[in-house]
Structures are given as structure tokens and as C-alpha cells.
Design an enzyme around this catalytic site. Structure first.
Site, PDB file in Angstrom:
ATOM      1  N   HIS A   7       6.642   2.275  -1.697  1.00  0.00           N
ATOM      2  CA  HIS A   7       5.539   3.158  -1.320  1.00  0.00           C
ATOM      3  C   HIS A   7       5.293   4.329  -1.952  1.00  0.00           C
ATOM      4  CE1 HIS A   7       3.248   5.499   2.009  1.00  0.00           C
ATOM      5  NE2 HIS A   7       2.561   4.518   1.566  1.00  0.00           N
ATOM      6  N   HIS A  49      -2.013  10.618  -3.611  1.00  0.00           N
ATOM      7  CA  HIS A  49      -2.486  10.190  -2.326  1.00  0.00           C
ATOM      8  C   HIS A  49      -3.745  10.839  -1.753  1.00  0.00           C
ATOM      9  CE1 HIS A  49      -2.516   9.888   2.009  1.00  0.00           C
ATOM     10  NE2 HIS A  49      -2.094   8.517   1.834  1.00  0.00           N
TER      11      HIS A  49
HETATM   12  O1  G3P Z   1      -1.081   0.599   1.041  1.00  0.00           O
HETATM   13  C1  G3P Z   1      -0.399   1.029   1.922  1.00  0.00           C
HETATM   14  C2  G3P Z   1      -0.215   2.280   2.132  1.00  0.00           C
HETATM   15  O2  G3P Z   1      -0.094   3.068   1.274  1.00  0.00           O
HETATM   16  C3  G3P Z   1      -1.727   2.718   3.012  1.00  0.00           C
HETATM   17  O3  G3P Z   1      -1.460   4.192   3.630  1.00  0.00           O
HETATM   18  O4  G3P Z   1      -2.022   6.605   3.737  1.00  0.00           O
HETATM   19  O5  G3P Z   1      -0.077   5.734   2.620  1.00  0.00           O
HETATM   20  O6  G3P Z   1      -2.031   5.272   1.359  1.00  0.00           O
HETATM   21  P1  G3P Z   1      -1.210   5.398   2.576  1.00  0.00           P
HETATM   22 MG    MG Z   2      -1.466   4.111  -0.392  1.00  0.00          MG
END
Ligand code: G3P
Ligand code: MG
Length: 248
Positions: A7, A49
Site C-alpha cells: 500500500h 496520496h
Molecule cells: O486503494 C486502496 C487504498 O489505498 C484506498 O485508500 O486512502 O489509502 O488511498 P487510500
Molecule cells: Mg490508495
């Protein structure tokens, strides 16, 4: 077999969404990398992000109102200040594609179109995917389902996923009826009932953000396709056990 997606790269140990975090995720053997894409004022695809640079770069600014050159002056390791040997600039999606061009790993490109729509972002992402021949190694996802459908119009051959942080009623039917193959819910929502419903509709389930051994074991036992988490080293070790036991 449950897969292990990093992630924002290996973001548990390195600055999120930086080339360093992506390289480290590859080094520890992640099956895939998830990253977040925005569009700059001058139409460049960048990996970050938030809609702003405040949290990760420690400088106040709006990504969509800055040029790539302005963004490249910043250090995306603000949250790790004092711990990094050198600055980590905000990467472009092109830079990332160059890194993974020859690698088998899957890239989950999250279109961050849920706050700003960034008109034209889908076509630009597609252009890069085609240039680097990543068509068979990407999953395009977004919390903005309109954005996903817009991109599918342009490239029906790619794989798509719908992100959700909500307890959606009839999620399986909703995703299936839109002809989208993957559902990406927040992991806490994945009850055995919802999982069974999604599977009944033949959907691939990739879930975020899974950061504990306990959660990984639970999700592997449910037969979830991929866990997206900040610790791909730990996930790899735990999943090797779970997958080996035939839990998944
Ligand atoms: O794509 C999964 C996750 O990344 C979604 O939430 O806020 O971490 O981008 P976020
Ligand atoms: Mg994400």
C-alpha cells in the site's frame, strides 16, 4: 492464494508513494504495488496520496494547482524527517512505470479523482500504461466510480476495481451489474456474509489497509484475493504460512 500488495509502496517503513518505498516493496517480494495518482496544473501524472502537499511534504500546497517543477522541489519524506539519508521527491507515474516495466508485479493504480476530478486524467494514465505495455499488469481503481467507468470506456481491455469505505447494500450486484471485475472494500467491512455475496457474483476481492497478522490471517481464511497493506515483508511471511496451509 491471497496476494500481497504494498500500500503506497512499503509505506510502513519508508516514505509513502516514493520511489524508495516502491523499490523496497519489490525487494521484499510484494506481489503488487498500490499507488495514488493526481494530475498537476501542467497536466503531469504524479504519485501522492493527498490533494495537498502539507502532510507528506511539510509544505502547504495544492497538487492540482502546482506545476511538476514546483512539486519536484519538495521532499515527500517530511513524515520521516531526520531518518532519511536523502530527500525523496514526489515521483511521476512515468518514473514508476520505468521501474516496473520489466517486472511481473501487478500495479494497482488508484485514480485520486474522488475530491478533484482532474479532467483527462484517465486518458493520460492509459497512454502511459500502453507506452510501457503494462496492460496485463494493472488494476485501475477509484473511490470515484464514474472515473473508473470513464477509463473503462477508453480501454475495456484493462482490469478495474471499485473502491469503497462504506457499508454498501447489494455491493455484489452493484459491481457485477456495472461489469467491473474487482471490488476493493475497506477490510473491516468484509464479513463472511459480504465475502460470500461478492464471490457469488464472481468478483475478485482486493482489500485495504491490512496491517496486522491477525487481519491477514482472517482475510486469507476468507479467500480474499489480495490484501493491500503497509508491511509487505510481514504480509509475505504470514501469507506464505496461510497459503501453504490451504486456508486461502
Ligand atoms: O486503494 C486502496 C487504498 O489505498 C484506498 O485508500 O486512502 O489509502 O488511498 P487510500
Ligand atoms: Mg490508495
Amino acid at each position: 492464494m491471497t496476494k500481497n500488495f504494498a500500500h503506497r509502496g512499503f509505506s510502513g517503513k519508508y516514505p509513502e508513494n516514493t520511489m524508495l518505498a516502491f523499490r523496497k516493496a519489490i525487494e521484499v517480494g510484494a506481489d503488487g504495488i498500490e499507488l495514488d495518482v493526481h494530475l498537476t496544473k501542467d497536466g503531469q501524472l504524479v504519485i501522492i496520496h493527498d490533494e495537498t502537499t502539507d502532510r507528506t511534504c511539510g509544505v502547504s500546497g495544492k497538487v492540482g494547482r502546482m506545476t511538476l517543477e514546483e512539486l519536484r522541489q519538495l521532499d515527500a519524506s517530511y513524515l520521516w524527517r531526520g531518518q532519511m539519508e536523502e530527500p525523496n521527491p514526489i515521483p511521476t507515474l512515468r518514473e514508476y512505470c520505468q521501474l516496473v516495466e520489466k517486472l511481473p508485479l501487478v500495479t494497482n493504480i488508484e485514480l485520486k479523482t474522488n475530491v478533484n476530478e482532474y479532467p483527462g486524467i484517465e486518458a493520460k494514465v492509459l497512454e502511459l500504461i500502453r507506452e510501457f505495455r503494462l496492460e496485463d499488469r494493472v488494476i485501475i481503481s477509484s473511490f470515484n466510480h464514474f472515473s473508473v467507468l470513464r477509463m473503462r470506456e477508453l480501454a475495456p481491455e484493462l482490469k478495474y476495481g471499485l473502491l469503497s469505505e462504506s457499508w454498501v447494500m447489494g455491493a455484489g450486484k452493484y459491481v457485477h451489474d456495472l461489469g467491473i471485475p474487482c471490488y476493493h472494500p475497506i477490510h473491516g467491512n468484509l464479513t463472511p456474509e459480504l465475502t460470500a455475496e461478492l464471490k457469488q457474483y464472481g468478483l475478485e476481492i482486493n482489500t485495504f489497509t491490512v496491517n496486522t497478522e491477525e487481519d491477514i490471517r482472517r482475510l486469507a481464511a476468507l479467500g480474499i484475493d489480495a490484501v493491500i497493506g503497509n508491511y509487505p515483508d510481514m504480509a509475505r511471511r504470514v501469507l506464505a504460512e496461510c497459503n501453504g496451509k490451504g486456508e486461502a
